[in-house]
Motif scaffolding. Structure first.
Motif, PDB file in Angstrom:
ATOM      1  N   THR A   1       0.833  -1.210   0.000  1.00  0.00           N
ATOM      2  CA  THR A   1       0.000   0.000   0.000  1.00  0.00           C
ATOM      3  C   THR A   1       0.866   1.258   0.000  1.00  0.00           C
ATOM      4  N   LYS A   2       2.145   1.112   0.325  1.00  0.00           N
ATOM      5  CA  LYS A   2       3.048   2.264   0.379  1.00  0.00           C
ATOM      6  C   LYS A   2       4.092   2.210  -0.734  1.00  0.00           C
ATOM      7  N   VAL A   3       3.874   1.318  -1.681  1.00  0.00           N
ATOM      8  CA  VAL A   3       4.773   1.205  -2.837  1.00  0.00           C
ATOM      9  C   VAL A   3       3.923   1.262  -4.103  1.00  0.00           C
ATOM     10  N   GLU A   4       4.313   2.093  -5.042  1.00  0.00           N
ATOM     11  CA  GLU A   4       3.605   2.190  -6.318  1.00  0.00           C
ATOM     12  C   GLU A   4       4.622   2.039  -7.438  1.00  0.00           C
ATOM     13  N   MET A   5       4.257   1.342  -8.506  1.00  0.00           N
ATOM     14  CA  MET A   5       5.175   1.146  -9.633  1.00  0.00           C
ATOM     15  C   MET A   5       4.481   1.490 -10.943  1.00  0.00           C
ATOM     16  N   VAL A   6       5.172   2.261 -11.775  1.00  0.00           N
ATOM     17  CA  VAL A   6       4.698   2.536 -13.137  1.00  0.00           C
ATOM     18  C   VAL A   6       5.857   2.295 -14.096  1.00  0.00           C
ATOM     19  N   GLN A   7       5.547   2.175 -15.364  1.00  0.00           N
ATOM     20  CA  GLN A   7       6.594   2.040 -16.388  1.00  0.00           C
ATOM     21  C   GLN A   7       6.399   3.148 -17.406  1.00  0.00           C
ATOM     22  N   PHE A   8       7.447   3.932 -17.614  1.00  0.00           N
ATOM     23  CA  PHE A   8       7.378   5.005 -18.595  1.00  0.00           C
ATOM     24  C   PHE A   8       7.541   4.438 -20.005  1.00  0.00           C
ATOM     25  N   HIS A   9       6.945   5.145 -20.969  1.00  0.00           N
ATOM     26  CA  HIS A   9       7.116   4.814 -22.381  1.00  0.00           C
ATOM     27  C   HIS A   9       6.945   6.101 -23.173  1.00  0.00           C
ATOM     28  N   GLN A  10       7.110   6.016 -24.469  1.00  0.00           N
ATOM     29  CA  GLN A  10       7.154   7.242 -25.287  1.00  0.00           C
ATOM     30  C   GLN A  10       5.850   8.030 -25.251  1.00  0.00           C
ATOM     31  N   THR A  11       4.708   7.376 -25.040  1.00  0.00           N
ATOM     32  CA  THR A  11       3.426   8.097 -25.056  1.00  0.00           C
ATOM     33  C   THR A  11       2.913   8.426 -23.646  1.00  0.00           C
ATOM     34  N   TYR A  12       3.694   8.075 -22.624  1.00  0.00           N
ATOM     35  CA  TYR A  12       3.276   8.381 -21.246  1.00  0.00           C
ATOM     36  C   TYR A  12       3.307   9.890 -21.056  1.00  0.00           C
ATOM     37  N   ALA A  13       2.275  10.441 -20.414  1.00  0.00           N
ATOM     38  CA  ALA A  13       2.119  11.893 -20.383  1.00  0.00           C
ATOM     39  C   ALA A  13       1.834  12.419 -18.974  1.00  0.00           C
ATOM     40  N   TYR A  14       1.923  13.750 -18.881  1.00  0.00           N
ATOM     41  CA  TYR A  14       1.600  14.462 -17.644  1.00  0.00           C
ATOM     42  C   TYR A  14       0.198  14.098 -17.158  1.00  0.00           C
ATOM     43  N   GLU A  15      -0.734  13.958 -18.112  1.00  0.00           N
ATOM     44  CA  GLU A  15      -2.114  13.645 -17.758  1.00  0.00           C
ATOM     45  C   GLU A  15      -2.241  12.278 -17.094  1.00  0.00           C
ATOM     46  N   ASP A  16      -1.352  11.345 -17.432  1.00  0.00           N
ATOM     47  CA  ASP A  16      -1.337  10.032 -16.779  1.00  0.00           C
ATOM     48  C   ASP A  16      -0.672  10.104 -15.410  1.00  0.00           C
ATOM     49  N   PHE A  17       0.360  10.922 -15.329  1.00  0.00           N
ATOM     50  CA  PHE A  17       1.220  10.946 -14.146  1.00  0.00           C
ATOM     51  C   PHE A  17       0.711  11.902 -13.072  1.00  0.00           C
ATOM     52  N   VAL A  18       0.274  13.100 -13.471  1.00  0.00           N
ATOM     53  CA  VAL A  18      -0.109  14.133 -12.497  1.00  0.00           C
ATOM     54  C   VAL A  18      -1.616  14.372 -12.530  1.00  0.00           C
ATOM     55  N   MET A  19      -2.124  14.984 -13.553  1.00  0.00           N
ATOM     56  CA  MET A  19      -3.572  15.163 -13.693  1.00  0.00           C
ATOM     57  C   MET A  19      -3.899  15.661 -15.085  1.00  0.00           C
ATOM     58  N   GLY A  20      -5.150  15.424 -15.492  1.00  0.00           N
ATOM     59  CA  GLY A  20      -5.588  15.886 -16.796  1.00  0.00           C
ATOM     60  C   GLY A  20      -7.052  15.578 -17.022  1.00  0.00           C
ATOM     61  N   TYR A  21      -7.589  16.076 -18.088  1.00  0.00           N
ATOM     62  CA  TYR A  21      -9.003  15.878 -18.405  1.00  0.00           C
ATOM     63  C   TYR A  21      -9.197  14.557 -19.141  1.00  0.00           C
ATOM     64  N   ARG A  22     -10.194  13.789 -18.692  1.00  0.00           N
ATOM     65  CA  ARG A  22     -10.505  12.486 -19.279  1.00  0.00           C
ATOM     66  C   ARG A  22     -11.995  12.417 -19.599  1.00  0.00           C
ATOM     67  N   PRO A  23     -12.379  11.628 -20.619  1.00  0.00           N
ATOM     68  CA  PRO A  23     -13.808  11.482 -20.917  1.00  0.00           C
ATOM     69  C   PRO A  23     -14.535  10.858 -19.725  1.00  0.00           C
ATOM     70  N   GLY A  24     -15.717  11.404 -19.404  1.00  0.00           N
ATOM     71  CA  GLY A  24     -16.525  10.874 -18.314  1.00  0.00           C
ATOM     72  C   GLY A  24     -17.969  10.728 -18.722  1.00  0.00           C
ATOM     73  N   ASP A  25     -18.842  10.481 -17.744  1.00  0.00           N
ATOM     74  CA  ASP A  25     -20.263  10.303 -18.034  1.00  0.00           C
ATOM     75  C   ASP A  25     -20.893  11.578 -18.576  1.00  0.00           C
ATOM     76  N   ASN A  26     -20.354  12.727 -18.165  1.00  0.00           N
ATOM     77  CA  ASN A  26     -20.942  14.007 -18.578  1.00  0.00           C
ATOM     78  C   ASN A  26     -19.871  14.892 -19.220  1.00  0.00           C
ATOM     79  N   GLY A  27     -19.253  14.379 -20.287  1.00  0.00           N
ATOM     80  CA  GLY A  27     -18.201  15.135 -20.947  1.00  0.00           C
ATOM     81  C   GLY A  27     -16.854  14.884 -20.287  1.00  0.00           C
ATOM     82  N   PHE A  28     -15.934  15.796 -20.500  1.00  0.00           N
ATOM     83  CA  PHE A  28     -14.596  15.644 -19.930  1.00  0.00           C
ATOM     84  C   PHE A  28     -14.574  16.122 -18.484  1.00  0.00           C
ATOM     85  N   GLN A  29     -13.823  15.406 -17.648  1.00  0.00           N
ATOM     86  CA  GLN A  29     -13.694  15.802 -16.254  1.00  0.00           C
ATOM     87  C   GLN A  29     -12.241  15.653 -15.813  1.00  0.00           C
TER      88      GLN A  29
END
Length: 841
Positions: A620-648
């Motif tokens: 619970t105190k360890v997190e692992m991700v793997q970077f790749h060429q298309t990995y972005a700020y929106e995946d890592f920090v925050m960003g707008y994603r499609p939701g039930d009522n448009g982008f959120q």
């Protein structure tokens, strides 16, 4: 039950305040609990004269059912009726169980568990709850056993900071009586003739009668305001208080502030000096401040005084209690019968003594305002403030309201002048000046909830996990309690529940009006929610529906496996000195990259390194991700994603991880980035690029999307892995390299690897063959003008289990399908080198 005793000791001041308020309340006409002593005294006499036998047990059960008062009952009628039916059908069994219930040589938990088990065997739907056992026990001896009500114990747990979860009926009552016994022992030091019935009556009145709740809360807050004001005027008193806090409390604070920077580093040094036995003075504090200040280019002590530096050390163990008392005041006000026409916000706005930028002060306040206002600043509000100058309450207009400054406030300069009746009367009187907009709250029936819960398009699995966890916490919990139990950040919890509420809103066909589309109104479909320094409370209909689906069973707590340095050295082909160097680098720099050629176990080592530093395998105190060429700020920090009522706006994995770590500063968290050099680091990290640097931790930047302030906490450690043989990748930026230490992992075909492979069934002959082969290949790679050490073959290629394969076939499979393709990639322009290397192997 150590926690229960500590709860009594920690809240002794409040306990004594509340008990005095209770005694005064007993002298008023509003006290209506005297019937308990009369009924229980008669039952005590009766049960001591009449034996519980198979012949009498049915009659005794019906007598207790009859004596259970219809108003202010000890237990719900269904429990006593079920007991009577059980006794009449199985008199031998029930008489034995009932007599055993009074056998103090058996633990109270076992007595109740056995009684319930036999009852459930008789009829699985039988109602034998904790209130019934409290009644049966108090009917036998009210001086030893307390009556029980779940809502009372739920309030007590919040009031006295009891952090255990609700469990089985037997566990709940056992824990409750243990707490009552601790309170009885404490109060008997002053009130010698007290019995358990007095304690139970005190518990009931102090949690159910508004007069005691409000007056106790105000007196407690006023006392703390006086104390904080004295500390502010003379910080040496505050320092003296901290020195006398006790070893355990100081050790807890040390964990909170370890690895801290800037002002928090000063706090850590204060704690460490006290723990080392130093009789710290204000002059010593000034010396510590000077020593830390010169380590930074900027003036870290700007706006900080000795009081504000030391405040959080004092307040750390008091904050939760203060917030609970504010919550009770807030909830009491909005539940006044005369104010039922208003639709107030739940839990907004309550500010404890740390509200002023966490610097601390001697004032605390809350505002109750209507739901149709965006915030208290624009609203007329029912207001109360408690500080060292007294208690102010009445009507106040927010700073953005047209009538700001035209307030109607009463001021009590001493807490002795404050009483609940005048407070309530004032709040009711001034409410007529507030805009009254009745709400159109929609309630969903239990039958509708059952259908909704079974609809997989409405209730996702994660939704049920969240709601069932809240149910396990008693149906209501503070925001930080629920998020800690779930292991998520509060923003994630809020977003998940809001999305669920909107799906329900759409499903039931609720019109989308300005009121119903409001997030608070939408969430009210599910919760009676307090969303600021408050918590979450299931609507009664939903809670009852979940209770139907919830199976009462004891789920064993998943234990966390201990993981030591010795465990690390057993699993990783590394020497102790290398582990010491590796951990020292990470603890100093906070960011490290494990680099090396393919097959040296970079990913494997990174996770075991985190475990060894934590001392346990706590994922619970360890997190692992793997970077790749298309990995972005929106995946890592925050960003707008499609939701039930448009982008959120949705939070990324690193943002969530940092928030979890920030909420648990006493624990270390490890974020592992596999193949870190495969990503566009500047774009992925964005404005966090600065914050990951060691001496920039605890500093804040404004987020690009949300515009909120954010920091990377000092208890977050980053471990990256980098393959030195990947020729397709660009070099890491110099600025990024400066933020990390680099540790090179090399192929380890050492005695540890040999011992490991022997244990896997590899013969000494095959081990020698692997060593000869690898030495030959790696020697060629090391000496090659285009390659070098960064391209060597790692030991991980040859640690795969044989799984019943003949060892020669195992070796040839690895060489043919793993090593040969890799060499062909290395020597893509010189295939003859590959042929020569593999010839004869």
């Amino acid at each position: 039950m150590h926690n229960l005793k500590q709860s009594v000791i920690k809240e002794a001041d409040y306990l004594e305040i509340a008990y005095k308020r209770y005694l005064a309340f007993k002298e008023t006409p509003a006290y209506e609990e005297a019937y308990k002593l009369k009924i229980l005294s008669e039952l005590n006499d009766y049960l001591h004269i009449n034996s519980i036998t198979p012949e009498s047990v049915g009659h005794l059960a019906r007598k207790l059912q009859k004596e259970n008062p219809t108003s202010g009952s000890f237990v719900h009628w269904s429990n006593t009726d079920d007991l009577a039916k059980f006794a009449e059908a199985n008199p031998d069994v029930v008489s034995e169980l009932w007599n055993q219930l009074y056998d103090s040589s058996i633990s109270i938990e076992d007595r109740i568990s056995q009684f319930r088990a036999k009852g459930k065997a008789f009829n699985p739907t039988i109602s034998l709850g904790a209130p019934l056992f409290g009644y049966l026990l108090a009917a036998y001896d009210y001086t030893r056993y307390p009556l029980y009500k779940e809502e009372v114990y739920k309030d007590l747990k919040k009031t006295y900071g009891i952090d255990t979860k609700f469990g089985t009926v037997s566990k709940n009552y056992s824990e409750y009586i243990a707490f009552a016994e601790e309170v009885l022992v404490h109060l008997q030091r002053t009130y010698l003739d007290l019995t358990m019935l007095d304690v139970q009556d005190f518990f009931f009145c102090s949690t159910q009668y508004d007069k005691i709740i409000v007056e106790s809360a105000v007196e407690y807050l006023y006392g703390m305001a006086q104390e904080l004001n004295a500390f502010r005027e003379d910080p040496s008193m505050l320092l003296e208080f901290i020195k006398n806090m006790g070893h355990d409390s100081l050790e807890e604070l040390k964990k909170v502030y370890r690895n801290s920077e800037k002002v928090n580093k000063i706090k850590l040094l204060v704690i460490e000096n006290i723990l080392d036995g130093k009789d710290l003075t204000v002059e010593d504090l000034e010396q510590i401040k000077t020593e830390v200040k010169v380590q930074y280019d900027t003036n870290i002590l700007h706006s900080w005084t000795n009081f504000t530096i030391l405040f959080q050390l004092f307040y750390h163990h008091n904050k939760k209690k203060v917030r609970e008392e504010l919550r009770k005041l807030h909830e009491t006000i909005i539940q006044f019968e005369e104010l039922k026409g208003f639709v107030f916000t739940k839990g907004k706005t309550m500010n404890d003594f740390s509200w002023n930028q966490n610097f601390g002060g001697s004032g605390t306040w809350l505002a109750v305002y209507e739901e149709n206002y965006n915030s208290h600043r624009s609203a007329p509000q029912l207001f109360i403030r408690v500080d060292e100058k007294g208690i102010l309450y009445g009507l106040m207009y927010g700073s953005d309201h047209a009538y700001h400054g035209k307030n109607d406030i009463d001021h009590m300069k001493e807490v002795s002048q404050f009483n609940f009746e005048q407070f309530r009367q004032k709040m009711v009187e001034v409410s007529s000046s507030m805009q009254n907009i009745p709400g159109n709250e929609t309630r969903i029936s239990k039958e509708e909830w059952i259908e909704l819960l079974e609809d997989k398009e409405i209730f996702k699995e994660k939704d049920k996990v969240y709601l069932f966890t809240l149910f396990e916490l008693g149906g209501e919990a503070f925001d930080d309690e629920l998020t800690k139990a779930l292991g998520v950040h509060s923003t994630t919890l809020y977003t998940q529940m809001l999305a669920l509420a909107k799906r329900i809103q759409h499903k039931i066909g609720l019109p989308v009006t300005p009121e119903s589309s409001n997030e608070t109104s939408c969430l009210n479909l599910l919760f009676d929610r307090e969303d600021y320094q408050g918590g979450w409370k299931l609507n009664e209909e939903l809670k009852e529906t979940i209770a139907i689906q919830y199976e009462e069973k004891t789920v064993p707590t998943e234990s966390v496996e201990v993981y030591s340095t010795e465990d690390f050295l057993q699993e990783v082909f590394m020497e102790e000195r290398e582990h010491i160097n590796l951990t020292s680098l990470l603890q100093y720099k906070k960011n490290i990259i494990l680099q090396g050629p393919p097959g040296v176990g970079k990913t494997f080592v990174s996770k075991r390194l985190a475990y060894s530093l934590m001392g346990e395998k706590d994922d619970t105190k360890v997190e692992m991700v793997q970077f790749h060429q298309t990995y972005a700020y929106e995946d890592f920090v925050m960003g707008y994603r499609p939701g039930d009522n448009g982008f959120q706006l949705e939070n990324g994995i690193f943002y969530e991880f940092c928030k979890r770590a920030e909420e648990n500063p006493e624990k270390d968290y490890y974020f592992i980035i596999d193949e870190i050099n495969r990503g566009n680091l500047s774009k992925i990290f964005g404005e966090l690029f600065m914050l990951i640097e060691r001496d920039k931790r605890e500093e804040y930047v404004t987020m690009s999307y949300s515009k909120e302030k954010f920091t990377v906490p000092g208890n977050v450690y980053m471990i990256g892995t980098m393959n030195t043989a990947d020729r397709s990748l660009a070099q890491l930026e110099v600025a990024f390299r400066r933020r990390f230490s680099f540790f090179t992992l090399e192929p380890s075909f050492n005695y540890k690897w040999q011992r490991f492979m022997r244990a896997k069934g590899l013969s000494d002959e095959m081990i020698d063959r692997v060593l000869v082969t690898v030495n030959r290949i790696n020697g060629e790679i090391r000496n090659d003008f285009q390659l070098g050490r960064g391209y060597e073959i790692g030991h991980s290629f040859f640690t795969t289990p044989l799984h019943g394969i003949e060892e020669r076939a195992w070796f040839e499979t690895i060489m043919q399908f793993e090593i040969k393709p890799l060499l062909e990639e290395y020597f893509f322009d010189r295939p003859e080198v590959v042929d020569e290397l593999l010839e004869g192997i």
